[in-house]
Design an enzyme around this catalytic site. Structure first.
Site, PDB file in Angstrom:
ATOM      1  N   ARG A  50      -2.724  -9.148 -20.760  1.00 18.43           N
ATOM      2  CA  ARG A  50      -3.630  -8.846 -21.874  1.00 18.43           C
ATOM      3  C   ARG A  50      -2.992  -7.905 -22.895  1.00 18.43           C
ATOM      4  NH1 ARG A  50      -6.675  -4.336 -21.729  1.00 18.43           N
ATOM      5  NH2 ARG A  50      -8.523  -5.414 -22.517  1.00 18.43           N
TER       6      ARG A  50
ATOM      7  N   ASP B  14      -8.958   0.885 -25.005  1.00 17.91           N
ATOM      8  CA  ASP B  14      -9.458   0.761 -23.642  1.00 17.91           C
ATOM      9  C   ASP B  14      -9.418   2.099 -22.924  1.00 17.91           C
ATOM     10  OD1 ASP B  14      -9.897  -1.917 -23.817  1.00 17.91           O
ATOM     11  OD2 ASP B  14      -7.986  -2.496 -22.940  1.00 17.91           O
TER      12      ASP B  14
ATOM     13  N   GLU C  26       2.075  -7.655   9.086  1.00 16.23           N
ATOM     14  CA  GLU C  26       2.174  -6.199   9.251  1.00 16.23           C
ATOM     15  C   GLU C  26       3.002  -5.534   8.168  1.00 16.23           C
ATOM     16  OE1 GLU C  26       1.334  -2.548  10.929  1.00 16.23           O
ATOM     17  OE2 GLU C  26       0.458  -4.518  11.308  1.00 16.23           O
TER      18      GLU C  26
ATOM     19  N   PRO D  72       0.808  -1.222   0.000  1.00 17.64           N
ATOM     20  CA  PRO D  72       0.000   0.000   0.000  1.00 17.64           C
ATOM     21  C   PRO D  72       0.840   1.271   0.000  1.00 17.64           C
ATOM     22  CG  PRO D  72      -0.112  -1.094   2.139  1.00 17.64           C
ATOM     23  CD  PRO D  72       0.559  -2.037   1.202  1.00 17.64           C
TER      24      PRO D  72
END
Length: 246
Positions: free
Chosen positions: A155, A170, A117, A90
């Site tokens: 992809r 896209d 953690e 994150p």
């Protein structure tokens, strides 16, 4: 492309990598997957891969040894000296289509999926080349994030999609959101497809699609327009749309 994944829950990837476009990519030889339980590299009889953090605190931290040895083993196995080693975290760089296109040019990717953690900082400093976050939220582990990145990269590999134009058009590939799509029937429960799309006039259709792409981006993600590389005509259409919204 060789794609290795380090995870203590390798079974999570079985359904994802064995279905749809990812499965087809493997069958075509465009991508080769290898999911490894890095507990197998632990140097203790209990195969523990985490420990308490120095200085105290909540949670457990992934130890450096299993990760260091696992990455070294994968490099040797693939005879790869410079793979991109990606830490799903994150705290990492926020993932974008541009990053997917960058990674799709590589020959070897190694994903590290942690739990607990966090990671011993020496893993960040001496093993990885990239830290990636798929959004500003926290997941239980890095597995789901790695699946997202793998799907978005594979992809883009040559020959994977049925049409090479598919991914070019896209959302985000052009810097804008994609225009609306319609299919048969031309009228469904009183709702009609825009006349221009059934007109057969390809020039007008392309113009409509671009205007709708600009409209959708302006209404839903105006922040994307700040960095979009627009032509003079697109800028003119955008100005007209902004005035209509005032």
């Amino acid at each position: 492309m060789n794609i290795d994944v380090l995870s203590i829950f390798p079974e999570m990837f079985e359904g994802v990598l064995g279905q749809s476009i990812l499965k087809k990519a493997a069958e075509k030889g465009a991508a080769k997957y290898n999911v490894v339980n890095f507990r197998d590299y632990a140097d203790n009889k209990h195969q523990t891969v985490d420990d308490y953090p120095y200085g105290g605190g909540a949670g457990m931290v992934l130890k450096p040894q299993p990760i260091f040895d696992a990455v070294a083993g994968l490099k040797e196995r693939a005879k790869s000296t410079s793979p991109r080693v990606i830490l799903m975290c994150p705290q990492g760089e926020r993932y974008t289509q541009k990053k997917a296109e960058e990674l799709a040019k590589e020959e070897h990717l190694i994903f590290i999926c942690g739990h607990y953690e966090g990671y011993d900082e020496r893993i960040r400093e001496h093993v990885i080349t990239d830290e990636i976050s798929i959004g500003d939220y926290v997941l239980t582990g890095g597995e789901l994030g790695a699946m997202v990145v793998i799907d978005s990269v594979v992809r883009l590999l040559p020959g994977v999609l049925g049409s090479e134009e598919s991914h070019i058009q896209d959302s985000f590939s052009t810097g804008l959101l994609e225009h609306p799509h319609y299919t048969r029937p031309a009228e469904f429960r009183g709702m009609k497809v825009p006349d221009v799309l059934v007109s057969g006039n390809h020039k007008l259709i392309e113009e409509w699609r671009m205007k709708e792409s600009l409209r959708r981006t302006l209404n839903r993600r105006p922040d994307l327009l700040e960095d979009a590389d627009l032509s003079d005509q697109q800028k003119k259409w955008l100005d007209e749309l902004i005035k209509l919204n005032e």
